[in-house]
Write an enzyme that holds these catalytic residues in place. Sequence first.
Site, PDB file in Angstrom:
ATOM      1  N   GLU A   1      -3.028   3.746 -29.002  1.00 14.48           N
ATOM      2  CA  GLU A   1      -3.708   2.481 -29.254  1.00 14.48           C
ATOM      3  C   GLU A   1      -4.147   1.924 -27.911  1.00 14.48           C
ATOM      4  OE1 GLU A   1      -1.171  -0.297 -31.311  1.00 14.48           O
ATOM      5  OE2 GLU A   1      -0.652   1.217 -32.801  1.00 14.48           O
TER       6      GLU A   1
ATOM      7  N   ASP B   1       1.273 -11.201 -28.767  1.00 11.58           N
ATOM      8  CA  ASP B   1       1.859 -10.390 -27.712  1.00 11.58           C
ATOM      9  C   ASP B   1       2.828 -11.185 -26.846  1.00 11.58           C
ATOM     10  OD1 ASP B   1       0.546  -7.759 -28.024  1.00 11.58           O
ATOM     11  OD2 ASP B   1      -1.260  -8.965 -27.837  1.00 11.58           O
TER      12      ASP B   1
END
Length: 262
Positions: A49, A60
């Site tokens: 990814e 995140d």
Amino acid sequence: MNDNNIQHPASGFQPQKKLNIYFTAGIPQLENTAEIIRLIQDSGADMMEIGMPYSDPVADGPVIQQAHEQALRNGMTIEKLFAQLKSVKDEIRIPVILMGYINPVLSFGFENFCRECSESGVSGLIIPDLPPIEFEKKYRDVLKQYQLNFTFLVTPETSDERISYLDSLSSGFLYAVSSSSTTGNKNTVLKNEDYLSRLAALPLKNPVMIGFGIKSREDFENVTEKADGGIIGTAFVNILLQHEDWNNKAADFIRSINGKNH
């Protein structure tokens, strides 16, 4: 065209669990992307990814937020990323998935973005902040037109009914977040037995990949007992951010996870 479908095991056969490595494009330096793509493939990962840097990466944790900030400071853009992908696409034999947030993709133009993905050897997308309803109404047909898979995320809080719904919309694999936290959270409960068992018991069409918090071979083996594979991001990105000789350390790290260092 890469296909990031993972085959379910035939009965009685225990396959190698799939290893998916995430990194943010544009770190440590702007032009390292192609080198890191080659390194991930050559070290034996099954797929990768690539994170598209964004100024507000809400899902995140601190390490990947730092990576986004550094990549943006380095001058990384979606246009540059596509140029870098095109430079290596003929060498890449494993699936490449782009992960990011919807705003930059819409700014680029959704169909333009999908066309560029198709021309750059990308096989799928993960856009955590794209609501499933929007996906169904506006975007699914465009993705099909360009033969791109799309992966939704589920968490321990996601009901069985919604997991089945998100699985029905997904293709390639279903991304199961190991716990309800941001990426790289030190308090992540990796082996949530009830959750992993629940996922394994559901009649899902897609393979299940577990992500968030995997840092070692032991973690990887633990979370993939009942899943098809695992996704490692923060631990890998940390190496790219922290070490001058990141090339060797990153390759050694991947081999330590997949057991190909012997």
